[in-house]
Design a protein around this motif. Structure first.
Motif, PDB file in Angstrom:
ATOM      1  N   LYS A   1       0.834  -1.202   0.000  1.00 60.67           N
ATOM      2  CA  LYS A   1       0.000   0.000   0.000  1.00 60.67           C
ATOM      3  C   LYS A   1       0.872   1.255   0.000  1.00 60.67           C
ATOM      4  CE  LYS A   1      -3.874   2.193   2.269  1.00 60.67           C
ATOM      5  NZ  LYS A   1      -4.836   2.178   3.338  1.00 60.67           N
ATOM      6  N   LEU A   2       1.957   1.213   0.766  1.00 57.90           N
ATOM      7  CA  LEU A   2       2.870   2.349   0.793  1.00 57.90           C
ATOM      8  C   LEU A   2       3.453   2.590  -0.598  1.00 57.90           C
ATOM      9  CD1 LEU A   2       4.427   4.522   2.336  1.00 57.90           C
ATOM     10  CD2 LEU A   2       6.109   2.769   2.951  1.00 57.90           C
ATOM     11  N   ARG A   3       3.860   1.526  -1.297  1.00 54.25           N
ATOM     12  CA  ARG A   3       4.407   1.659  -2.644  1.00 54.25           C
ATOM     13  C   ARG A   3       3.382   2.315  -3.576  1.00 54.25           C
ATOM     14  NH1 ARG A   3       5.737  -3.773  -4.962  1.00 54.25           N
ATOM     15  NH2 ARG A   3       3.495  -3.879  -5.126  1.00 54.25           N
ATOM     16  N   LYS A   4       2.127   1.860  -3.503  1.00 52.33           N
ATOM     17  CA  LYS A   4       1.083   2.428  -4.358  1.00 52.33           C
ATOM     18  C   LYS A   4       0.856   3.907  -4.042  1.00 52.33           C
ATOM     19  CE  LYS A   4      -1.224  -1.962  -5.027  1.00 52.33           C
ATOM     20  NZ  LYS A   4      -2.318  -2.831  -4.617  1.00 52.33           N
ATOM     21  N   ASN A   5       0.830   4.239  -2.760  1.00 52.68           N
ATOM     22  CA  ASN A   5       0.617   5.634  -2.363  1.00 52.68           C
ATOM     23  C   ASN A   5       1.789   6.527  -2.761  1.00 52.68           C
ATOM     24  OD1 ASN A   5      -1.887   5.055  -1.346  1.00 52.68           O
ATOM     25  ND2 ASN A   5      -1.249   5.066   0.790  1.00 52.68           N
ATOM     26  N   LEU A   6       3.011   6.001  -2.648  1.00 50.92           N
ATOM     27  CA  LEU A   6       4.176   6.789  -3.052  1.00 50.92           C
ATOM     28  C   LEU A   6       4.115   7.131  -4.538  1.00 50.92           C
ATOM     29  CD1 LEU A   6       7.017   5.039  -1.042  1.00 50.92           C
ATOM     30  CD2 LEU A   6       6.228   7.388  -0.753  1.00 50.92           C
ATOM     31  N   ARG A   7       3.576   6.219  -5.328  1.00 54.96           N
ATOM     32  CA  ARG A   7       3.438   6.471  -6.762  1.00 54.96           C
ATOM     33  C   ARG A   7       2.376   7.528  -7.052  1.00 54.96           C
ATOM     34  NH1 ARG A   7       3.665   0.361  -9.231  1.00 54.96           N
ATOM     35  NH2 ARG A   7       5.910   0.112  -9.033  1.00 54.96           N
ATOM     36  N   LYS A   8       1.417   7.698  -6.145  1.00 52.28           N
ATOM     37  CA  LYS A   8       0.318   8.641  -6.351  1.00 52.28           C
ATOM     38  C   LYS A   8       0.612  10.048  -5.832  1.00 52.28           C
ATOM     39  CE  LYS A   8      -3.285   5.108  -5.883  1.00 52.28           C
ATOM     40  NZ  LYS A   8      -4.412   4.677  -5.017  1.00 52.28           N
ATOM     41  N   ILE A   9       1.642  10.216  -5.022  1.00 56.98           N
ATOM     42  CA  ILE A   9       1.880  11.503  -4.353  1.00 56.98           C
ATOM     43  C   ILE A   9       1.995  12.660  -5.344  1.00 56.98           C
ATOM     44  CG2 ILE A   9       3.673  12.807  -3.130  1.00 56.98           C
ATOM     45  CD1 ILE A   9       3.727  10.724  -1.038  1.00 56.98           C
TER      46      ILE A   9
ATOM     47  N   THR B   1       0.884   8.932   4.171  1.00 53.06           N
ATOM     48  CA  THR B   1       1.924   8.236   3.408  1.00 53.06           C
ATOM     49  C   THR B   1       3.306   8.627   3.912  1.00 53.06           C
ATOM     50  OG1 THR B   1       0.491   8.095   1.473  1.00 53.06           O
ATOM     51  CG2 THR B   1       2.856   7.850   1.090  1.00 53.06           C
ATOM     52  N   ASN B   2       3.517   9.906   4.172  1.00 54.68           N
ATOM     53  CA  ASN B   2       4.812  10.357   4.703  1.00 54.68           C
ATOM     54  C   ASN B   2       5.069   9.785   6.097  1.00 54.68           C
ATOM     55  OD1 ASN B   2       5.630  11.815   2.453  1.00 54.68           O
ATOM     56  ND2 ASN B   2       4.527  13.638   3.110  1.00 54.68           N
ATOM     57  N   TYR B   3       4.015   9.685   6.911  1.00 52.71           N
ATOM     58  CA  TYR B   3       4.152   9.080   8.236  1.00 52.71           C
ATOM     59  C   TYR B   3       4.575   7.613   8.118  1.00 52.71           C
ATOM     60  CZ  TYR B   3       2.653   6.557  12.376  1.00 52.71           C
ATOM     61  OH  TYR B   3       2.612   5.708  13.451  1.00 52.71           O
TER      62      TYR B   3
END
Length: 152
Positions: free
Chosen positions: A17-25, A80-82
Motif C-alpha cells: 500500500k505504501l508503494r502504491k501511495n508513493l506512486r500517487k503523491i 503516506t509520509n508518516y
C-alpha cells in the motif's frame, strides 16, 4: 497461522500500500494545486456558473466539496509520509543487501522493475537469493515493528 506469519502478511500488505501511495503523491500534489486555484477563483468571482441549471448548486456547495477533497488529499499525503518514516526507522536494522531489496521493491518510485527478477538482475544475484533477502528483511521489520528486537 502463527502471529509472526500474520504480522509478516500485515507488513507485506502495508508495504504494498505504501508503494502504491508513493506512486500517487505527485498526482495528489498536482490535484491539490488545481483545487486551490479553482477555489481561489470561485472565491474571487473568477468563474461564472451557467444560468441553465436544473438543480440549484451554489458556489458554497462547490467550495465545500472541493475543500473536502483537498483535505482528503492532504491527509493521504501526510499519512503516506508518516508510514514512510515509520518504515525508514525499521530499515535501520537491515543489512545493506536486505535494505536494497526492500527499498527497490517498495520505496523507490522511480524504479520501474520491482519484480524479484528485475532486482536480481540489477543487483547481480539470483532470484532465489533476492527472495531470501526479502523474506529475511520482512522478518526483521516484523521483529522491529512488533517488539521482538531489543533496543540497546
Amino acid at each position: 497461522m502463527s502471529s509472526k506469519e500474520e504480522n509478516m502478511g500485515k507488513v507485506k500488505k502495508d508495504l504494498d500500500k505504501l508503494r502504491k501511495n508513493l506512486r500517487k503523491i505527485d498526482a495528489w500534489n498536482t490535484e491539490i494545486e488545481v483545487l486551490k486555484e479553482k477555489m481561489n477563483a470561485y472565491k474571487s468571482g473568477g468563474f461564472g456558473l451557467g444560468a441553465q441549471c436544473i438543480t440549484t448548486v451554489t458556489i458554497d456547495d462547490i467550495l465545500a466539496r472541493d475543500e473536502t477533497r483537498l483535505n482528503n488529499l492532504e491527509s493521504n499525503i501526510d499519512f503516506t509520509n508518516y508510514k514512510l518514516k515509520e518504515y525508514k526507522a525499521a530499515l535501520e536494522c537491515l543489512t545493506d543487501n536486505e535494505y536494497e531489496v526492500i527499498n527497490r521493491r517498495y520505496l523507490e518510485t522511480e524504479c520501474k522493475n520491482q519484480s524479484y527478477e528485475g532486482i536480481a538482475k540489477d543487483m547481480k544475484f539470483s532470484k532465489s537469493h533476492i527472495k531470501r533477502l526479502h523474506d529475511s528483511a520482512i522478518e526483521k521489520i516484523v521483529d522491529y515493528k512488533y517488539g521482538s528486537i531489543e533496543i540497546a
